[in-house]
Design an enzyme around this catalytic site. Structure first.
Site, mmCIF file in Angstrom:
data_model
loop_
_atom_site.group_PDB
_atom_site.id
_atom_site.type_symbol
_atom_site.label_atom_id
_atom_site.label_comp_id
_atom_site.label_asym_id
_atom_site.label_seq_id
_atom_site.Cartn_x
_atom_site.Cartn_y
_atom_site.Cartn_z
ATOM 1 N N ARG A 22 30.272 40.583 37.532
ATOM 2 C CA ARG A 22 30.156 41.680 36.559
ATOM 3 C C ARG A 22 30.223 41.152 35.131
ATOM 4 O O ARG A 22 29.519 41.613 34.243
ATOM 5 C CB ARG A 22 31.274 42.721 36.795
ATOM 6 C CG ARG A 22 30.960 43.667 37.933
ATOM 7 C CD ARG A 22 32.175 44.440 38.355
ATOM 8 N NE ARG A 22 33.051 43.622 39.200
ATOM 9 C CZ ARG A 22 34.318 43.912 39.463
ATOM 10 N NH1 ARG A 22 34.875 44.985 38.920
ATOM 11 N NH2 ARG A 22 35.022 43.143 40.249
ATOM 12 N N GLU A 37 55.142 41.546 43.559
ATOM 13 C CA GLU A 37 54.885 42.516 42.490
ATOM 14 C C GLU A 37 53.401 42.431 42.161
ATOM 15 O O GLU A 37 52.836 41.333 42.090
ATOM 16 C CB GLU A 37 55.714 42.153 41.247
ATOM 17 C CG GLU A 37 57.211 42.248 41.466
ATOM 18 C CD GLU A 37 57.667 43.666 41.810
ATOM 19 O OE1 GLU A 37 57.095 44.624 41.257
ATOM 20 O OE2 GLU A 37 58.587 43.795 42.638
ATOM 21 N N ASP A 68 38.737 37.887 40.297
ATOM 22 C CA ASP A 68 37.572 38.735 40.561
ATOM 23 C C ASP A 68 36.872 39.144 39.267
ATOM 24 O O ASP A 68 37.458 39.115 38.185
ATOM 25 C CB ASP A 68 38.030 39.979 41.344
ATOM 26 C CG ASP A 68 36.872 40.674 42.041
ATOM 27 O OD1 ASP A 68 35.829 40.025 42.280
ATOM 28 O OD2 ASP A 68 36.999 41.873 42.343
ATOM 29 N N ASN A 90 33.263 36.421 52.015
ATOM 30 C CA ASN A 90 32.266 36.102 50.984
ATOM 31 C C ASN A 90 31.013 35.412 51.540
ATOM 32 O O ASN A 90 30.002 35.298 50.848
ATOM 33 C CB ASN A 90 32.874 35.242 49.850
ATOM 34 C CG ASN A 90 33.806 36.008 48.929
ATOM 35 O OD1 ASN A 90 34.764 35.449 48.396
ATOM 36 N ND2 ASN A 90 33.541 37.289 48.722
HETATM 37 C C1 IPE Z 1 37.951 38.758 46.529
HETATM 38 O O1 IPE Z 1 36.930 39.264 45.736
HETATM 39 C C2 IPE Z 1 37.675 37.320 46.875
HETATM 40 C C3 IPE Z 1 37.763 36.362 45.772
HETATM 41 C C4 IPE Z 1 38.081 36.627 44.532
HETATM 42 C C5 IPE Z 1 37.491 34.994 46.135
HETATM 43 P P1 IPE Z 1 35.721 40.077 46.363
HETATM 44 O O2 IPE Z 1 34.783 40.374 45.250
HETATM 45 O O3 IPE Z 1 35.153 39.337 47.514
HETATM 46 O O4 IPE Z 1 36.430 41.389 46.884
HETATM 47 P P2 IPE Z 1 35.824 42.785 47.321
HETATM 48 O O5 IPE Z 1 34.627 42.520 48.198
HETATM 49 O O6 IPE Z 1 35.416 43.474 46.065
HETATM 50 O O7 IPE Z 1 36.941 43.475 48.012
HETATM 51 C C1 IPE Z 2 34.973 36.672 42.281
HETATM 52 O O1 IPE Z 2 34.003 37.264 41.496
HETATM 53 C C2 IPE Z 2 34.543 35.296 42.758
HETATM 54 C C3 IPE Z 2 34.196 35.222 44.174
HETATM 55 C C4 IPE Z 2 34.353 36.166 45.039
HETATM 56 C C5 IPE Z 2 33.625 33.979 44.624
HETATM 57 P P1 IPE Z 2 32.846 38.143 42.128
HETATM 58 O O2 IPE Z 2 31.682 37.237 42.416
HETATM 59 O O3 IPE Z 2 33.330 38.928 43.257
HETATM 60 O O4 IPE Z 2 32.468 39.079 40.918
HETATM 61 P P2 IPE Z 2 32.214 40.636 40.972
HETATM 62 O O5 IPE Z 2 33.430 41.252 41.582
HETATM 63 O O6 IPE Z 2 31.003 40.837 41.814
HETATM 64 O O7 IPE Z 2 32.021 41.020 39.556
HETATM 65 MG MG MG Z 3 34.242 40.732 43.410
#
Ligand code: IPE
Ligand code: IPE
Ligand code: MG
Length: 274
Positions: free
Chosen positions: A46, A229, A42, A90
Site C-alpha cells: 500500500r 500487549e 505490514d 504469503n
Molecule cells: C502478514 O501480513 C505477514 C507479514 C507481514 C509477513 P499479510 O499482509 O500477509 O496479512 P493479511 O493477509 O493482510 O492478514
Molecule cells: C507486508 O506488506 C510484507 C509481506 C507480507 C511480505 P504487504 O506486502 O502485505 O503490504 P500490503 O499489506 O499489501 O500493503
Molecule cells: Mg499486507
C-alpha cells in the site's frame, strides 16, 4: 529489564497512545521495556501503490525500517525482536512478487551481515526451510553462524512462518517422543509445547506491533502472543520510524499487565471485604 529509553528517544514521541486512563508518567514508564518485541511489518504494498510505485518498491524500502528497529533494540538492550518477513500464507501471492522477496531476503542477508556484526546482533530464523531457495538458505546459515556469539539483541526473522504450522510441528514432535517411549503423556504441559516451538529459549512476546492498520494477528506467533500487549499503527512499514517505535515502547511502559490477576497497585475493592 530495567534499561531506560534515553529521553531524546521518547521526548518527541506521539502521546495519543499513552494518555488512556491507566497511563503513568510516560518518562517513568519508559523504565519498563519489553524483553521481546514482535512486529508484523505490514503495509509495504500500500505504501508503494499510494505513491504510484510497484508493490516491490515498498518491500525494498522496508529494509530501512528493519535496520532502524534492530539498531534501536540493541541500543536499548532489548533481548529479542521477531520480525514477520513472510507468512506461510504469503505463498498465495504472484510469482514475481515472491521471487523479488526471495532476492531481497538474500541481498539483506549478505549486505547487512557487516552491520549485524557491528551492532552485535544474533540472527535466528524461524519457520519452514524446505520451501526456500537453496541460495537463500546458504546466506542465512552463514549469517546465523558468524553472528552466533554476538552479545546483543537476538534478531529473529520469521520466514515462511505460520503459527498453526508451528503448533502442528510441535504436536508431531511430542507424539513421536510418546511413541518412542521417551515421553509420558501425563507429563505433557505448557512447557513441553513451548520447548518444542521454533522460539524455544526465547521469552514470551511482551509487545506486538503491527503497522499498516489491520487489527489481526495473521497466523503470527499464536502461542507466544498469549499475553502480549498489542500496538497497531496506521503507518505503513516503510514509514515506521524511530519516533513511532519509541511511542510504542512508551505505551508498553504504561500498560497495566495483569496476566489474569489483579493490578499491582489495587484500587479500593468494590466487595468491601475486610
Ligand atoms: C502478514 O501480513 C505477514 C507479514 C507481514 C509477513 P499479510 O499482509 O500477509 O496479512 P493479511 O493477509 O493482510 O492478514
Ligand atoms: C507486508 O506488506 C510484507 C509481506 C507480507 C511480505 P504487504 O506486502 O502485505 O503490504 P500490503 O499489506 O499489501 O500493503
Ligand atoms: Mg499486507
Amino acid at each position: 529489564m530495567n534499561a531506560k529509553i534515553p529521553d531524546s528517544k521518547i521526548s518527541d514521541a506521539t502521546s495519543s497512545e499513552t494518555d488512556d486512563a491507566h497511563s503513568a508518567d510516560p518518562k517513568a514508564a519508559a523504565n519498563r521495556l519489553p524483553d521481546h518485541v514482535a512486529i508484523i511489518m505490514d503495509g509495504n504494498g500500500r505504501w508503494a501503490q499510494s505513491r504510484g510505485m510497484p508493490r516491490i518498491e515498498g518491500h525494498r524500502r522496508g529494509v530501512d525500517s528493519v535496520r532502524m528497529v534492530s539498531e534501536t533494540c540493541t541500543e536499548l538492550g532489548i533481548e529479542a525482536v521477531t520480525l514477520y518477513c513472510l507468512s506461510s500464507e504469503n505463498w498465495k501471492r504472484p510469482k514475481a512478487e515472491l521471487e523479488f522477496l526471495m532476492q531481497l531476503l538474500e541481498q539483506y542477508l549478505v549486505e547487512e551481515r557487516e552491520l549485524i556484526m557491528k551492532q552485535g546482533l544474533r540472527l535466528k530464523v524461524i519457520g519452514r526451510r524446505d520451501r526456500l531457495p537453496a541460495s537463500v538458505l546458504v546466506e542465512m546459515d552463514k549469517t546465523i553462524e558468524v553472528s552466533s556469539d554476538n552479545p546483543g539483541t537476538q534478531l529473529v526473522l520469521a520466514i515462511d512462518y505460520g503459527g498453526r504450522d508451528e503448533l502442528a510441528m510441535a504436536a508431531r514432535s511430542i507424539c513421536r517422543d510418546v511413541q518412542a517411549g521417551l515421553l509420558d503423556v501425563d507429563t505433557i504441559d505448557e512447557e513441553t509445547i513451548t520447548n518444542r516451538l521454533y522460539t524455544a529459549g526465547l521469552p514470551d512476546v511482551d509487545l506486538m506491533i503491527r503497522t499498516g492498520g489491520e487489527m489481526r494477528v495473521s497466523n503470527f506467533l499464536l502461542w507466544q502472543l498469549s499475553y502480549a500487549e498489542l500496538w497497531v499503527t496506521e503507518t505503513c512499514w516503510p514509514d515506521f520510524d524511530r519516533q513511532e517505535f519509541a511511542a510504542a515502547l512508551e505505551s508498553f511502559g504504561c500498560r497495566d499487565r495483569r496476566f489474569g490477576g489483579l493490578s499491582e497497585t489495587p484500587v479500593e475493592s468494590t466487595f468491601g471485604e475486610t
